[in-house]
Design an enzyme around this catalytic site. Structure first.
Site, mmCIF file in Angstrom:
data_model
loop_
_atom_site.group_PDB
_atom_site.id
_atom_site.type_symbol
_atom_site.label_atom_id
_atom_site.label_comp_id
_atom_site.label_asym_id
_atom_site.label_seq_id
_atom_site.Cartn_x
_atom_site.Cartn_y
_atom_site.Cartn_z
ATOM 1 N N LYS A 13 -14.779 7.915 -3.112
ATOM 2 C CA LYS A 13 -15.985 8.178 -2.316
ATOM 3 C C LYS A 13 -16.577 9.530 -2.696
ATOM 4 O O LYS A 13 -17.793 9.683 -2.858
ATOM 5 C CB LYS A 13 -15.641 8.172 -0.817
ATOM 6 C CG LYS A 13 -15.229 6.810 -0.299
ATOM 7 C CD LYS A 13 -14.433 6.872 1.013
ATOM 8 C CE LYS A 13 -13.681 5.559 1.210
ATOM 9 N NZ LYS A 13 -12.645 5.610 2.249
ATOM 10 N N LYS A 60 -8.621 13.474 4.988
ATOM 11 C CA LYS A 60 -7.814 12.251 4.931
ATOM 12 C C LYS A 60 -6.800 12.329 6.057
ATOM 13 O O LYS A 60 -6.686 13.374 6.700
ATOM 14 C CB LYS A 60 -7.103 12.125 3.582
ATOM 15 C CG LYS A 60 -6.290 13.370 3.202
ATOM 16 C CD LYS A 60 -5.745 13.303 1.776
ATOM 17 C CE LYS A 60 -6.763 13.667 0.727
ATOM 18 N NZ LYS A 60 -7.092 12.580 -0.181
ATOM 19 N N ARG A 61 -6.058 11.233 6.293
ATOM 20 C CA ARG A 61 -4.963 11.286 7.274
ATOM 21 C C ARG A 61 -4.069 12.481 6.942
ATOM 22 O O ARG A 61 -3.906 12.843 5.772
ATOM 23 C CB ARG A 61 -4.089 10.034 7.148
ATOM 24 C CG ARG A 61 -4.616 8.794 7.786
ATOM 25 C CD ARG A 61 -3.587 7.661 7.703
ATOM 26 N NE ARG A 61 -3.310 7.232 6.339
ATOM 27 C CZ ARG A 61 -2.099 7.009 5.839
ATOM 28 N NH1 ARG A 61 -1.018 7.188 6.586
ATOM 29 N NH2 ARG A 61 -1.939 6.611 4.610
ATOM 30 N N LYS A 98 0.531 14.354 1.379
ATOM 31 C CA LYS A 98 -0.852 14.632 0.965
ATOM 32 C C LYS A 98 -1.109 16.130 0.801
ATOM 33 O O LYS A 98 -2.135 16.545 0.277
ATOM 34 C CB LYS A 98 -1.840 14.023 1.959
ATOM 35 C CG LYS A 98 -1.781 12.486 2.004
ATOM 36 C CD LYS A 98 -2.694 11.927 3.089
ATOM 37 C CE LYS A 98 -2.585 10.425 3.275
ATOM 38 N NZ LYS A 98 -3.328 9.629 2.270
ATOM 39 N N THR A 102 -8.631 6.384 -1.649
ATOM 40 C CA THR A 102 -9.979 5.862 -1.839
ATOM 41 C C THR A 102 -10.999 6.963 -1.538
ATOM 42 O O THR A 102 -12.136 6.885 -2.004
ATOM 43 C CB THR A 102 -10.248 4.641 -0.928
ATOM 44 O OG1 THR A 102 -9.776 4.948 0.389
ATOM 45 C CG2 THR A 102 -9.525 3.411 -1.440
ATOM 46 N N HIS A 157 0.802 -1.229 0.000
ATOM 47 C CA HIS A 157 0.000 0.000 0.000
ATOM 48 C C HIS A 157 0.832 1.274 0.000
ATOM 49 O O HIS A 157 0.332 2.333 0.362
ATOM 50 C CB HIS A 157 -0.910 0.047 1.221
ATOM 51 C CG HIS A 157 -1.939 -1.032 1.270
ATOM 52 N ND1 HIS A 157 -3.210 -0.873 0.774
ATOM 53 C CD2 HIS A 157 -1.874 -2.296 1.735
ATOM 54 C CE1 HIS A 157 -3.892 -1.992 0.965
ATOM 55 N NE2 HIS A 157 -3.096 -2.874 1.544
#
Ligand code: 26Q
Length: 816
Positions: free
Chosen positions: A665, A554-555, A560, A661, A362
């Site tokens: 969504k 998100k985390r 990110k 992901t 991952h």
């Protein structure tokens, strides 16, 4: 298929009368109360048990059907499961939502207020954990026999609170009030050893552990949608032997010493990802990993023996999927059982082991690849280290025979890293021990085989394959966004799309239909009102339901690039101060947790909250810009935010996000994406079309090139007046003093190329604003996004795993 003693069971009826009778009966027998005096908590618990009984009945029939069919079974091993709240899901899956609502109404209660007592088991941290839950949902929906193995952490991932703008972690005691969804299985306890030594008995190596704890399983039920199958997640909790409590110490007043051994044992399943800043924490993590693996492998072997006698069938009957490397110790553990306990020869054991395991990677970040010091490994698991060495010897011999004399290659591929300290490389162990290795999006798999695992891909090209992630449309549309689900079902003439998501394509021709557009917008607006109500109560910030809701959820991680989004906010603030009519009215929503020890991103959370406080109080931007940080992001919070989003921020530095992901969504719920060519964004953009996706930034090759070259973020930043102004505003204390360290991260190394992508990102945001100004155009994009997301169903992902890796057939469970 008859169950033993079936006539003695009370019928599980489906009418409102049956349901009401069961609810009243459960209130009385389980809670010792009546309809008249029950608290809402009592009603919740009894309602949960009433629904649960319907699943238990299906579970019993599922187990019977699996027993008879003796099928190939999928075992999913994962350190994380983010299952989300269970009540609404289980009502939906058992078809009892409406009757429950009616019965509660008779009691003067709404389903919503009762469902509010449902607590999400927070047994995960991010995408990897939620993926596990989506795959289990899709496996059950596809009638594939599967068991998820995990740890039953007493405390889930921390509960995030914000104090003076900073993240403060609080324990998440998710089962404090007792979880009605959990079935403890005390009968199946099983010992797990640690430490000790290896002895030779009759020519065979045997491990004599020095310490033993008990693994105690409990089940959560995983129903399929529209089928009778109910699979299970088997979660293990560490227990001390009942003898461990020291009565003598306690009698002498030494209460801490009295429970010392109990505490030491039970610490193993205390928390998810114990802090690894101390030796104690690191050892505990490795203990956790072995604890899970030992319980799971033993259980799988035991279940195999219930139905089969010949080891030759093992790899045909079982596939064990490793969710990242956290459970990679399962490889030497299965070898140990086969060789030491069942006395198989090495080659037979190895062929069974490799035939059984498959590994999902991952990440691409080399620093995220787990390694364990050999010294710690040897102390905790001496026999496993011997086995790892033996696996490595055979592995290095194979390389030598295929690439004679290539010492460097052997060094790179070894299971043991030598410098600067000897460590076991868990990803290498997982690759060597598996017959299939997969990445989680097209780009990710390609980059894995070209960079991170390139040498392995050269050695065994056939072992690598891609399986792009997917999400459960049941969870993320039907449960999270019932208004949209109702509109879609009405339009498509039924809810078949929930298990055949490709059918959403039939919405595309309606993208320009004025009436459909109006209804689509009304759904989004109502969802925004729900979010606004929540945000107001949680943070005091007002959200305007007519503003563009722009979400980065998100985390928290530097790659990110929450900071890039924040620099955009600061620039908007600057522009609005100069001219209040720039941009469109926007509400920027941030949510996500930072790892407790990850200081740099915790500082970014602080800066976000500091910027939010100033912006939200600035009359110059009132009605144009709002910033809200919603604390404690988890599955339940995602269910609230995702349906309300207009713009989905997927802005990781290209080449860093394995898949993502959240991108799926959000798009499925009609948000339009602004994003880089990273992870599954690429596949998303291919499907929704370039016109319906706001692309910006360097691609993975360009980013890697820039990182290798003479990159000077400081100079670049000064050359862009708006970026320079934004950085100056932060440095000058507009949002409070003391954020110099955050700026240094950008102006110094700028590891994640925030400066390099800033201008391109702002241009794309300007294009977003232009599109938003034309509501028909925006709504068209929104509809086309949702209509094009069929591919991202977890049902498709599971079908891909089935075809490419698992080769598992469905087993129909007959209805009653
Ligand atoms: C590593 C070393 C030691 C201890 C823990 C860890 C650790 C823990 C959690 C490493 C990674 C994680 C979590 C990773 C994760 O959630 N990855 C995400 O997986 C998603 C599902 O495939 C992808 O969509 C995301 O891109 C990926 O970031």
């Amino acid at each position: 298929m008859d169950l033993p003693h079936e006539p003695a069971l009370r019928a599980i009826g489906t009418t409102a009368a049956d349901f009401e009778r069961d609810l009243v009966s459960n209130l009385y027998f389980e809670r010792g109360t009546t309809m008249e005096s029950a608290s809402t908590q009592d009603v919740y618990q009894s309602l949960a048990v009433t629904v649960r009984d319907r699943l238990v009945d299906r579970r019993a029939r599922t187990a019977t059907a699996h027993q008879a069919a003796n099928p190939r079974c999928v075992y999913y091993l994962s350190a994380e499961y983010m299952l989300g709240r269970q009540l609404r899901q289980n009502l939906l899956y058992t078809g009892t939502e409406d009757v429950a609502r009616d019965v509660l109404k008779g009691l003067g209660l709404s389903l919503e207020e009762v469902a509010d007592y449902d607590v999400e088991p927070g047994l995960g941290n991010g995408g990897l954990g939620r993926l596990a839950a989506c795959l289990l949902d899709a496996l059950a929906t596809a009638d594939i026999p599967a068991v998820g193995y995990g740890i039953r952490y007493d405390l889930g991932l921390f509960r995030q609170t914000i104090v003076d703008g900073a993240q403060v972690e609080r324990p998440d005691d998710w089962a404090f009030d007792g979880s009605p969804w959990e079935f403890p299985q005390q009968d199946d306890r099983q010992p797990v050893g640690f430490y000790g030594r290896v002895v030779e008995v009759a020519g065979r190596r045997r491990w004599i552990p020095e310490e033993t704890v008990l693994g105690e399983p409990s089940h959560l039920l995983v129903p399929g949608y529209g089928t009778q199958t109910v699979n299970i997640v088997r979660l293990w909790r560490a227990r001390a032997d009942s003898d461990a409590f020291d009565l003598a110490d306690f009698a002498a007043g030494r209460s801490a010493e009295a429970v010392q051994e109990v505490v030491r044992s039970e610490n193993i399943s205390k928390v998810l990802y114990p802090a690894d800043s101390t030796e104690f924490g690191r050892e505990l993590r490795l203990k956790q990993q072995y604890f899970l693996v030992s319980c799971a492998v033993w259980d799988i072997v035991r279940r195999f023996h219930l139905r089969n006698s010949d080891w030759a069938a093992f790899a045909d009957k079982n596939v064990i999927q490793l969710n990242d490397t956290h459970p990679a110790l399962a490889v030497p553990e299965l070898m140990r059982l086969l060789i030491d306990e069942y006395e198989l020869d090495w080659d037979t054991a190895w062929s069974i082991t490799r035939g059984t395991f498959a590994y999902t990677c991952h990440t691409l970040l080399p620093e995220a690849l787990e390694t364990w010091p050999v010294a710690l490994f040897e102390r905790l698991l001496p026999r496993h280290l011997e086995i790892v060495y033996a696996i490595n010897q055979a592995h290095l011999d194979e390389i030598e025979s295929r690439f004679p004399g290539d010492v460097e290659l052997r060094r790179r591929l070894s299971l043991i890293q030598e410098e600067p300290e000897r460590r076991v490389r868990m990803a290498h162990l997982a690759v060597v021990g598996s017959h299939a290795v997969n990445g989680v999006a097209g780009l990710h798999t390609r980059l894995l085989t070209e960079t991170t695992l390139a040498d392995f891909a050269r050695l065994w090209p056939d072992r690598f394959r891609n399986v792009t992630n997917g999400i459960s449309p049941r969870r993320f549309v039907r449960l999270a966004n019932p208004r949209l689900a109702a509109l879609i079902s009405e339009q498509l003439g039924g809810d078949g799309w929930l298990t055949d998501l490709g059918r959403l394509a039939a919405l595309a021709p309606l993208a320009d239909d004025a009436d459909f557009q109006r209804r689509w917008r009304a759904v989004k607006r109502d969802n925004k009102l729900d979010l606004a109500g929540y945000a107001r109560a949680a943070t005091g910030v007002r959200i305007d339901p007519d503003a563009l809701v722009d979400v980065h959820v998100k985390r928290f991680h530097e790659y990110k690039r929450q900071l890039l989004k924040l620099l955009h906010v600061v620039t908007l603030h600057d522009r609005l101060r100069a001219d209040p009519r720039t941009d469109v009215p926007r509400t920027v929503v941030f949510a996500g947790k930072a790892a407790p020890g990850y200081h740099a991103v915790k500082r970014i959370i602080q800066l976000i909250n500091a910027v939010a406080a100033v912006v939200n109080a600035d009359p110059a931007v009132a009605g144009r810009l709002r910033v809200v940080f919603l604390p404690d992001y988890n599955v339940s919070r995602a269910e609230l935010i995702v349906p309300a989003a207009d713009l989905s921020e997927q802005i990781s530095l290209a080449g860093k996000e394995a898949s993502g992901t959240g991108n799926m969504k959000l798009a499925l719920n009609g948000a339009v994406t602004i994003g880089t060519l990273d992870g599954a964004n690429i596949e998303l953009r291919e499907r929704v079309g370039a016109d319906n996706f706001f692309l910006f930034g360097l691609d993975a090759a360009q980013a890697a090139e820039m990182r290798r070259g003479d990159y000077r973020p400081g100079e670049l930043a000064r050359a862009d007046p708006e970026l320079a102004a934004a950085l100056d505003a932060i440095a000058g204390g507009r949002y409070g003093a003391g954020f110099g360290d955050v700026l240094d991260s950008v102006l110094g190394r700028d590891e994640y190329l925030t400066v390099a992508d800033y201008r391109s990102y702002l241009d794309a945001q300007d294009a977003v604003a232009a599109a938003w100004s034309d509501p028909d155009r925006w709504t068209r994009m929104s509809i086309l996004n949702a209509a094009s997301c069929g591919f991202f169903s977890a049902d498709r992902t599971v079908a891909d795993y089935r075809d490419r890796i698992w080769r598992a057939d469905p087993v129909r469970v007959p209805p009653r």
